[in-house]
Design a protein around this motif. Structure first.
Motif, PDB file in Angstrom:
ATOM      1  N   GLU A  35      39.240  32.768  15.794  1.00 48.00           N
ATOM      2  CA  GLU A  35      40.094  32.689  14.435  1.00 48.00           C
ATOM      3  C   GLU A  35      41.609  33.656  14.126  1.00 48.00           C
ATOM      4  OE1 GLU A  35      37.540  35.179  12.346  1.00 48.00           O
ATOM      5  OE2 GLU A  35      35.388  33.800  12.794  1.00 48.00           O
ATOM      6  N   THR A  36      41.955  34.891  14.834  1.00 46.84           N
ATOM      7  CA  THR A  36      43.137  34.686  14.985  1.00 46.84           C
ATOM      8  C   THR A  36      44.405  34.003  15.879  1.00 46.84           C
ATOM      9  OG1 THR A  36      42.433  37.445  14.836  1.00 46.84           O
ATOM     10  CG2 THR A  36      44.324  37.086  15.867  1.00 46.84           C
ATOM     11  N   LEU A  37      43.438  33.628  16.134  1.00 46.78           N
ATOM     12  CA  LEU A  37      44.294  33.147  16.797  1.00 46.78           C
ATOM     13  C   LEU A  37      44.622  31.326  16.590  1.00 46.78           C
ATOM     14  CD1 LEU A  37      46.181  31.724  19.894  1.00 46.78           C
ATOM     15  CD2 LEU A  37      43.942  30.504  20.665  1.00 46.78           C
ATOM     16  N   VAL A  38      43.877  30.755  15.567  1.00 49.23           N
ATOM     17  CA  VAL A  38      43.902  29.646  14.661  1.00 49.23           C
ATOM     18  C   VAL A  38      44.908  29.577  13.451  1.00 49.23           C
ATOM     19  CG1 VAL A  38      42.474  28.339  13.156  1.00 49.23           C
ATOM     20  CG2 VAL A  38      41.968  28.603  15.718  1.00 49.23           C
ATOM     21  N   TYR A  39      44.898  30.960  13.087  1.00 47.08           N
ATOM     22  CA  TYR A  39      45.071  31.073  11.821  1.00 47.08           C
ATOM     23  C   TYR A  39      46.866  31.674  12.207  1.00 47.08           C
ATOM     24  CZ  TYR A  39      46.149  33.946   7.355  1.00 47.08           C
ATOM     25  OH  TYR A  39      46.093  34.050   6.020  1.00 47.08           O
ATOM     26  N   PHE A  40      46.624  32.594  13.403  1.00 48.27           N
ATOM     27  CA  PHE A  40      48.335  32.979  13.633  1.00 48.27           C
ATOM     28  C   PHE A  40      49.226  31.886  14.153  1.00 48.27           C
ATOM     29  CE2 PHE A  40      46.480  36.570  11.661  1.00 48.27           C
ATOM     30  CZ  PHE A  40      47.533  37.835  11.169  1.00 48.27           C
ATOM     31  N   PHE A  41      48.595  31.538  15.011  1.00 52.60           N
ATOM     32  CA  PHE A  41      49.686  29.676  15.840  1.00 52.60           C
ATOM     33  C   PHE A  41      48.869  28.655  15.935  1.00 52.60           C
ATOM     34  CE2 PHE A  41      50.133  28.524  19.707  1.00 52.60           C
ATOM     35  CZ  PHE A  41      51.358  27.917  20.028  1.00 52.60           C
ATOM     36  N   LEU A  42      48.066  28.475  15.798  1.00 51.98           N
ATOM     37  CA  LEU A  42      47.698  27.296  16.159  1.00 51.98           C
ATOM     38  C   LEU A  42      47.929  26.049  14.791  1.00 51.98           C
ATOM     39  CD1 LEU A  42      44.268  27.138  18.767  1.00 51.98           C
ATOM     40  CD2 LEU A  42      47.285  26.861  19.549  1.00 51.98           C
ATOM     41  N   PHE A  43      47.106  26.818  13.521  1.00 54.72           N
ATOM     42  CA  PHE A  43      46.944  25.726  12.583  1.00 54.72           C
ATOM     43  C   PHE A  43      47.883  25.752  11.798  1.00 54.72           C
ATOM     44  CE2 PHE A  43      45.499  24.743   8.345  1.00 54.72           C
ATOM     45  CZ  PHE A  43      44.522  23.462   8.978  1.00 54.72           C
ATOM     46  N   PRO A  44      49.885  26.965  11.737  1.00 55.03           N
ATOM     47  CA  PRO A  44      50.657  26.896  11.244  1.00 55.03           C
ATOM     48  C   PRO A  44      51.129  25.607  12.554  1.00 55.03           C
ATOM     49  CG  PRO A  44      50.256  28.903  11.059  1.00 55.03           C
ATOM     50  CD  PRO A  44      48.981  28.197  12.331  1.00 55.03           C
ATOM     51  N   PRO A 163      51.279  33.091   7.458  1.00 51.63           N
ATOM     52  CA  PRO A 163      51.683  31.507   8.489  1.00 51.63           C
ATOM     53  C   PRO A 163      51.117  30.385   8.116  1.00 51.63           C
ATOM     54  CG  PRO A 163      49.018  33.369   9.365  1.00 51.63           C
ATOM     55  CD  PRO A 163      49.849  33.988   8.246  1.00 51.63           C
ATOM     56  N   LEU A 164      50.698  30.077   6.675  1.00 53.23           N
ATOM     57  CA  LEU A 164      50.586  29.195   6.208  1.00 53.23           C
ATOM     58  C   LEU A 164      51.146  28.725   5.661  1.00 53.23           C
ATOM     59  CD1 LEU A 164      46.164  29.181   6.443  1.00 53.23           C
ATOM     60  CD2 LEU A 164      48.028  28.618   8.054  1.00 53.23           C
ATOM     61  N   ILE A 165      52.021  29.243   4.769  1.00 51.52           N
ATOM     62  CA  ILE A 165      52.953  29.172   4.220  1.00 51.52           C
ATOM     63  C   ILE A 165      54.082  29.169   3.815  1.00 51.52           C
ATOM     64  CG2 ILE A 165      53.840  30.331   1.719  1.00 51.52           C
ATOM     65  CD1 ILE A 165      50.712  31.327   0.825  1.00 51.52           C
ATOM     66  N   ILE A 166      53.873  29.604   5.422  1.00 49.81           N
ATOM     67  CA  ILE A 166      55.261  29.845   6.056  1.00 49.81           C
ATOM     68  C   ILE A 166      55.662  28.688   6.815  1.00 49.81           C
ATOM     69  CG2 ILE A 166      56.581  31.099   7.935  1.00 49.81           C
ATOM     70  CD1 ILE A 166      55.290  33.774   7.198  1.00 49.81           C
ATOM     71  N   ALA A 194      45.542  19.473  17.718  1.00 46.69           N
ATOM     72  CA  ALA A 194      43.937  18.857  18.019  1.00 46.69           C
ATOM     73  C   ALA A 194      42.927  20.284  18.958  1.00 46.69           C
ATOM     74  CB  ALA A 194      43.948  18.280  19.477  1.00 46.69           C
ATOM     75  N   ALA A 195      43.569  21.587  19.305  1.00 50.55           N
ATOM     76  CA  ALA A 195      43.098  23.229  19.792  1.00 50.55           C
ATOM     77  C   ALA A 195      42.933  22.817  18.704  1.00 50.55           C
ATOM     78  CB  ALA A 195      44.147  23.266  20.309  1.00 50.55           C
ATOM     79  N   SER A 196      43.868  23.062  17.307  1.00 50.93           N
ATOM     80  CA  SER A 196      43.424  24.088  15.752  1.00 50.93           C
ATOM     81  C   SER A 196      42.482  23.523  15.086  1.00 50.93           C
ATOM     82  CB  SER A 196      44.786  23.697  15.333  1.00 50.93           C
ATOM     83  OG  SER A 196      44.940  22.923  14.645  1.00 50.93           O
ATOM     84  N   SER A 262      39.192  22.945   6.282  1.00 57.56           N
ATOM     85  CA  SER A 262      37.827  24.021   7.047  1.00 57.56           C
ATOM     86  C   SER A 262      38.772  25.432   7.548  1.00 57.56           C
ATOM     87  CB  SER A 262      38.203  23.059   8.477  1.00 57.56           C
ATOM     88  OG  SER A 262      39.339  23.027   9.026  1.00 57.56           O
ATOM     89  N   SER A 263      39.958  25.164   8.092  1.00 59.20           N
ATOM     90  CA  SER A 263      41.009  26.398   7.491  1.00 59.20           C
ATOM     91  C   SER A 263      40.769  28.194   6.073  1.00 59.20           C
ATOM     92  CB  SER A 263      42.328  26.171   7.116  1.00 59.20           C
ATOM     93  OG  SER A 263      43.438  26.205   6.075  1.00 59.20           O
ATOM     94  N   CYS A 264      40.002  26.889   4.955  1.00 61.68           N
ATOM     95  CA  CYS A 264      39.346  27.819   3.792  1.00 61.68           C
ATOM     96  C   CYS A 264      39.050  28.922   4.260  1.00 61.68           C
ATOM     97  CB  CYS A 264      38.468  26.794   3.089  1.00 61.68           C
ATOM     98  SG  CYS A 264      38.352  26.051   1.979  1.00 61.68           S
ATOM     99  N   TYR A 265      37.762  29.104   5.233  1.00 63.81           N
ATOM    100  CA  TYR A 265      36.285  30.280   6.157  1.00 63.81           C
ATOM    101  C   TYR A 265      37.998  30.798   7.211  1.00 63.81           C
ATOM    102  CZ  TYR A 265      34.328  32.449   9.915  1.00 63.81           C
ATOM    103  OH  TYR A 265      34.096  33.540  10.970  1.00 63.81           O
ATOM    104  N   VAL A 266      38.410  30.613   7.398  1.00 59.19           N
ATOM    105  CA  VAL A 266      39.843  31.197   8.258  1.00 59.19           C
ATOM    106  C   VAL A 266      40.749  31.983   7.184  1.00 59.19           C
ATOM    107  CG1 VAL A 266      41.833  31.136   9.832  1.00 59.19           C
ATOM    108  CG2 VAL A 266      39.767  29.648  10.317  1.00 59.19           C
ATOM    109  N   LEU A 267      41.068  31.349   6.495  1.00 62.74           N
ATOM    110  CA  LEU A 267      41.720  32.618   5.301  1.00 62.74           C
ATOM    111  C   LEU A 267      40.979  33.562   4.995  1.00 62.74           C
ATOM    112  CD1 LEU A 267      44.349  32.588   4.131  1.00 62.74           C
ATOM    113  CD2 LEU A 267      43.433  31.467   2.461  1.00 62.74           C
ATOM    114  N   ALA A 268      39.918  33.257   4.793  1.00 65.85           N
ATOM    115  CA  ALA A 268      38.584  34.156   3.666  1.00 65.85           C
ATOM    116  C   ALA A 268      38.511  34.955   4.703  1.00 65.85           C
ATOM    117  CB  ALA A 268      37.563  33.947   3.103  1.00 65.85           C
TER     118      ALA A 268
END
Length: 301
Positions: A35-44, A163-166, A194-196, A262-268
């Motif tokens: 979750e940390t990897l997705v939130y701070f790097f992959l999804f941005p 990170p998503l807003i940035i 694709a990994a995110s 799906s990022s709703c879960y990661v953000l929460a």
């Protein structure tokens, strides 16, 4: 169009994450790092690429942009108003509402891009890219604000650190300045995106506890009703009010009925809220989209 087939990959990844976490040695501690990897790097990286790759023609798409913002603000207003509805407010916990309000208006951009391509080809992809570009920053701020407010944190600091807003803000600036990702770098960026998607959906499944949905049934029904019933109806009215063309109206209605992000879960989860409950809502939303998407296009006809 076979909506079940289109949504099956998302649903199957959520289910895969749930089964792997429950029945293998890959337990929750591992998925917290994912979750940390997705939130701070992959999804941005994914958000940045999605917005930058399709140039925004502000003048040509001004009506669609206005319609998208109007639709988005309508969904946000309805989600924010839930704790103040006379009959409903007694059943809504403030903390649960803060984390799950985002489910009512955020969207799965990959499903949207796939549908737009099938329905209207390259023109449809360009139009939904416009909606993604103008709505993602608004939706990310609107998703963060209730959680910041409930936790009594500093909004400006949380927005500047998110990170998503940035990623979305910088991508919009880059898009308007004409920046594009170099061809030699694009394959790597695409693979990161694709990994995110895959890891984000699996992490949502790993964090899901279906029993959590029983704890706040009224809230869950309300946010999903906004996402899959109210927004398509509002989109139909907005399309008429703005005088959108047939293709633009089609894309707006598809946009209004997409499953939630799906990022709703990661953000929460990353902001310290009940990720299991939000993950359950993401799963149910993915299933409900199989009904709301045909309904939205039926309204257009």
């Amino acid at each position: 169009m076979n909506y079940a087939q289109l949504l099956l990959p998302d649903f199957s990844l959520i289910l895969c994450g749930y089964l792997v976490c429950r029945f293998t040695a890959l337990r929750r501690p591992l998925w917290e790092h994912v979750e940390t990897l997705v939130y701070f790097f992959l999804f941005p990286v994914l958000l940045f690429q999605s917005i930058v790759k399709s140039p925004l023609d502000v003048h040509a798409a001004s009506l669609l942009m206005g319609a998208g913002w109007t639709l988005g603000l309508s969904g946000i207003a309805m989600a924010y108003a839930l704790p103040h509805v006379p009959v409903l407010k007694r059943w809504i916990d403030g903390r649960d509402h803060a984390s799950s309000a985002q489910v009512a208006f955020r969207f799965n951009s990959f499903v949207g891009l796939a549908l737009a391509n099938r329905l209207a080809g390259p023109q449809g992809v360009q139009l939904i890219a416009v909606l993604i570009g103008v709505c993602v920053p608004l939706f990310n701020v609107a998703a963060v604000w209730p959680m910041v407010r409930h936790a009594r944190r500093n909004l400006a600091r949380e927005l500047l650190r998110n990170p998503l807003i940035i990623a979305t803000a910088s991508a919009l600036v880059a898009n308007l300045l004409g920046f594009s990702i170099p061809p030699w770098l694009e394959p790597s960026v695409t693979r990161i995106g694709a990994a995110s998607l895959a890891l984000g959906l699996m992490a949502a499944g790993a964090g899901m506890q279906l029993g959590a949905l029983n704890r706040a049934k009224a809230l869950g029904v309300a946010v999903l009703a906004i996402r899959h019933l109210m927004l398509p109806l509002v989109a139909m009215v907005i399309a008429r009010l703005f005088g959108l063309s047939a293709v633009e109206a089609t894309i707006l209605l598809v946009f209004s009925a997409l499953p939630t992000s799906s990022s709703c879960y990661v953000l929460a989860t990353r902001m310290g809220y009940d990720g299991a409950y939000v993950a359950g809502l993401v799963t149910v939303s993915t299933v409900l989209a199989m009904v709301s998407l045909p309904m939205a296009l039926g309204l257009l006809r």
